[in-house]
Design a protein around this motif. Structure first.
Motif, PDB file in Angstrom:
ATOM      1  N   GLY A  97      -3.053   2.141  -0.120  1.00  0.00           N
ATOM      2  CA  GLY A  97      -2.089   2.186  -1.215  1.00  0.00           C
ATOM      3  C   GLY A  97      -0.980   1.161  -1.068  1.00  0.00           C
ATOM      4  O   GLY A  97      -0.430   0.976   0.001  1.00  0.00           O
ATOM      5  N   LYS A  98      -0.647   0.449  -2.171  1.00  0.00           N
ATOM      6  CA  LYS A  98       0.370  -0.606  -2.127  1.00  0.00           C
ATOM      7  C   LYS A  98       1.241  -0.549  -3.377  1.00  0.00           C
ATOM      8  O   LYS A  98       1.214  -1.444  -4.210  1.00  0.00           O
ATOM      9  CB  LYS A  98      -0.300  -1.994  -2.051  1.00  0.00           C
ATOM     10  N   ARG A  99       2.013   0.492  -3.558  1.00  0.00           N
ATOM     11  CA  ARG A  99       2.925   0.552  -4.693  1.00  0.00           C
ATOM     12  C   ARG A  99       4.214  -0.152  -4.310  1.00  0.00           C
ATOM     13  O   ARG A  99       4.720   0.002  -3.206  1.00  0.00           O
ATOM     14  CB  ARG A  99       3.223   1.996  -5.062  1.00  0.00           C
ATOM     15  N   SER A 100       4.748  -0.944  -5.226  1.00  0.00           N
ATOM     16  CA  SER A 100       5.993  -1.648  -4.948  1.00  0.00           C
ATOM     17  C   SER A 100       6.793  -1.778  -6.230  1.00  0.00           C
ATOM     18  O   SER A 100       6.361  -1.368  -7.308  1.00  0.00           O
ATOM     19  CB  SER A 100       5.704  -3.044  -4.369  1.00  0.00           C
ATOM     20  N   LYS A 101       7.969  -2.388  -6.123  1.00  0.00           N
ATOM     21  CA  LYS A 101       8.829  -2.579  -7.279  1.00  0.00           C
ATOM     22  C   LYS A 101       8.154  -3.479  -8.315  1.00  0.00           C
ATOM     23  O   LYS A 101       8.271  -3.261  -9.514  1.00  0.00           O
ATOM     24  CB  LYS A 101      10.152  -3.211  -6.828  1.00  0.00           C
ATOM     25  N   SER A 102       7.438  -4.498  -7.841  1.00  0.00           N
ATOM     26  CA  SER A 102       6.786  -5.435  -8.755  1.00  0.00           C
ATOM     27  C   SER A 102       5.490  -4.880  -9.351  1.00  0.00           C
ATOM     28  O   SER A 102       5.037  -5.349 -10.389  1.00  0.00           O
ATOM     29  CB  SER A 102       6.490  -6.746  -8.039  1.00  0.00           C
TER      30      SER A 102
END
Length: 194
Positions: A97-102
């Motif tokens: 998983g790689k959720r970020s602001k962008s």
């Protein structure tokens, strides 16, 4: 050739970028066959073994002669897992998983899913070749029917349970269902042989 030149002259081999890439790629593949997430100590042993087997690769400015190799192997392992993750390998995709602001729509990081530990070679294996979730689900239904019979054919049950291991493991890890529900779907798990 580099080792024989090192024995004669004591001069270390200067690798090109492509040569170093090939060496690290093969090392990463070999290490991954043993463990997807090696520890720092295990990476140190791999780098030390590389320099011991090929003394021409020794680093002159390093205390150990292999510290730079260890760092390179560490980063190469991360890149190798990313390649496998993009290719669809479930064993490493489960931690991806790689959720970020962008990119807020991506999956969150899976911190609650543990990585494979010692003696867990097939933590989240891929489906057997030529099978997908629907064919393995059909096998599961056949297992359920076989277990309900008065005279069970344990050889058939064992064979089908081995075939559906990846589906069962995937269900257990991703759904986090209660044990009662899992035993309802997989009644063969109540058998002593399973």
């Amino acid at each position: 050739e580099g080792n024989s030149a090192f024995e004669k002259t004591g001069k270390v081999l200067q690798l090109t970028r492509d040569q170093k890439h090939d060496v690290l790629e093969k090392l990463a593949a070999a290490i991954y066959n043993f463990k997807a997430y090696p520890s720092d100590k295990e990476l140190s042993k791999a780098a030390e073994a590389l320099v011991t087997k090929h003394p021409c690769l020794k680093e002159l400015g390093s205390d150990t002669g292999w510290f730079g190799w260890k760092t390179s192997i560490k980063f190469k392992m991360g890149n190798y897992r990313n390649k496998l993750r993009r290719a669809g390998c479930m064993e490493v995709a489960v931690n991806a998983g790689k959720r970020s602001k962008s990119s807020p729509d991506n999956e969150p990081s899976h911190l609650n899913i543990k990585r494979a530990r010692r003696a867990e070679v097939n933590y989240l294996p891929d489906f057997p070749q030529g099978h997908d979730a629907s064919t393995l689900e059909q096998q599961r239904v056949e297992i359920t029917e076989e277990v309900q019979k008065a005279e069970k054919n344990l050889v058939v049950v064992d064979k089908k349970m081995q075939m559906t291991f990846a589906l069962r493991r995937n269900e257990i890890i991703t759904s986090s269902s209660p044990v009662k529900e899992i035993l309802g779907r997989w009644p063969a798990l109540r058998l002593e042989s399973q």
